[in-house]
Scaffold this motif. Structure first.
Motif, mmCIF file in Angstrom:
data_model
loop_
_atom_site.group_PDB
_atom_site.id
_atom_site.type_symbol
_atom_site.label_atom_id
_atom_site.label_comp_id
_atom_site.label_asym_id
_atom_site.label_seq_id
_atom_site.Cartn_x
_atom_site.Cartn_y
_atom_site.Cartn_z
ATOM 1 N N LYS A 28 3.110 4.630 6.206
ATOM 2 C CA LYS A 28 3.481 3.610 6.826
ATOM 3 C C LYS A 28 3.906 3.750 8.140
ATOM 4 N N GLN A 77 -2.748 2.347 6.829
ATOM 5 C CA GLN A 77 -2.849 1.311 5.774
ATOM 6 C C GLN A 77 -3.191 2.006 4.432
ATOM 7 N N CYS A 115 -2.228 1.572 0.005
ATOM 8 C CA CYS A 115 -1.394 0.938 -1.086
ATOM 9 C C CYS A 115 -0.694 1.893 -1.960
ATOM 10 N N ASP A 119 9.257 -4.058 -0.504
ATOM 11 C CA ASP A 119 8.633 -4.997 0.149
ATOM 12 C C ASP A 119 9.152 -5.054 1.535
ATOM 13 N N ASP A 126 3.591 -2.164 3.549
ATOM 14 C CA ASP A 126 2.678 -3.254 3.667
ATOM 15 C C ASP A 126 1.944 -3.584 2.643
ATOM 16 N N GLN A 127 1.679 -2.677 1.620
ATOM 17 C CA GLN A 127 0.997 -2.987 0.278
ATOM 18 C C GLN A 127 1.346 -2.379 -0.742
ATOM 19 N N SER A 168 1.333 -2.220 -5.199
ATOM 20 C CA SER A 168 1.016 -2.718 -6.540
ATOM 21 C C SER A 168 1.956 -2.450 -7.525
ATOM 22 N N HIS A 201 -8.738 1.009 -5.892
ATOM 23 C CA HIS A 201 -8.504 0.905 -4.556
ATOM 24 C C HIS A 201 -8.976 2.316 -3.895
#
Length: 324
Positions: free
Chosen positions: A55, A60, A62, A80, A84-85, A87, A134
């Motif tokens: 980050k 980008q 996940c 959070d 950014d992402q 799961s 992903h």
């Protein structure tokens, strides 16, 4: 330099994240209470650190992680705000707490790793499915410890599934987890010198010895083997070259997260198709910038930009060409 545009999708697997608590104290004294000079709380676990590092480099990615209980809710709040992402897979129990104690008088560092929640095989498979989907044809970063309920060949399974989907697996672990993962032929592994010695079952006395063992791992199907050497930098062995990266001289506040930062730096460049030399340079710069930070805090992007030019990467001989 890292661009904010990432060519390949990047997924990070963090099955056993933590909340890291760091105390700075004058000195530990047996059977006596010691009052902290400073304390801080950070999201932790190797995979989480890699995600945080990516980050900060503008990548980008996940991050797929397991959370549980009240500590898990606190961790989610932290993540959070910093990623950014993410799961999440919620399970019963409690997310673990890791402790780091820094002695200001002696400079010693003590670390205690907590116990994570139990994860069932069904829950594990569900998270792994999401991770591989992903990742696609990009990078799947697999790092850190596992809960006791999970099998030691899980990372090998993850590597095989990433490869089957057309992606490249990056593994940073140790002991049986790493040994089994190597059999699945990941693209990149990043043991430190101690972890490599444990893997091969003997002391590695010099640079040539380390490179020899790295080449043997490569012959088993690992494409890149990067061995981190602390303040001495790192060695990167590819199919066509042996590269030595010299770390810049920086003041050391804490070594926690330095290896994770190296993985993040190298992965950030790999995702953009950079050369082995540039990937190694970025990894070392990120690692050096992290050891300057207190507790489990990671590198500052501006410091990485400053240190990048101070990292010397040299092709070594040892019978290989100087290409990447």
């Amino acid at each position: 330099m890292v661009d904010v545009f990432t060519k390949l999708p990047v997924a990070v697997l963090s099955l056993n994240p933590a909340v890291d608590i760091t105390y700075e104290i004058p000195q530990l004294i047996a059977d006596q209470k010691v009052h902290a000079l400073e304390s801080r709380y950070d999201p932790g676990g190797n995979g989480i650190n890699v995600g945080r590092g990516l980050k900060r480099l503008g990548v980008q990615a996940c991050t797929f992680c397991v959370v549980a209980g009240e500590i898990g809710r606190f961790l989610r709040h932290q993540l959070d705000a910093q990623l950014d992402q993410v799961s999440y897979l919620e399970v019963d129990g409690e997310t673990r707490i890791n402790g780091t104690i820094l002695e200001s008088i002696t400079g010693a560092q003590f670390e205690v790793s907590g116990v994570g929640p139990t994860v069932s095989s069904t829950q594990r498979d569900h998270l792994l499915d999401r991770f591989v989907t992903h990742c696609g044809d990009g990078l799947g970063i697999i790092t850190g410890s596992l809960q006791r309920s999970l099998p030691t060949d899980l990372y090998a399974e993850a590597v095989r599934r990433v490869r089957a989907a057309g992606g490249r697996a990056v593994v940073d672990s140790h002991d049986e987890l790493l040994r089994n993962a190597i059999d699945a032929q990941p693209f990149l592994i990043k043991p430190n010198r101690f972890e490599l010695e444990a893997l091969v079952g003997r002391s590695l006395t010099d640079e040539r010895d380390i490179i020899r063992e790295a080449r043997r791992l490569q012959e088993r199907g690992v494409t890149w083997v990067c061995v981190s050497l602390g303040g001495e930098g790192a060695l990167l062995v590819t199919s066509s070259s042996v590269l030595k990266g010299e770390a810049p001289s920086v003041p050391v506040a804490s070594t926690v997260g330095a290896g994770d930062s190296m993985v993040a730096g190298m992965a950030a460049l790999l995702a953009q198709g950079a050369s082995a030399e540039d990937a190694l340079r970025e990894g070392i710069a990120c690692s050096a910038a992290t050891v300057m930070q207190p507790g489990t805090e990671l590198f500052d992007k501006e410091m990485v930009d400053r240190l990048r030019g101070e990292v010397s990467v040299t092709p070594l001989g040892y019978g290989f060409s100087s290409g990447s």
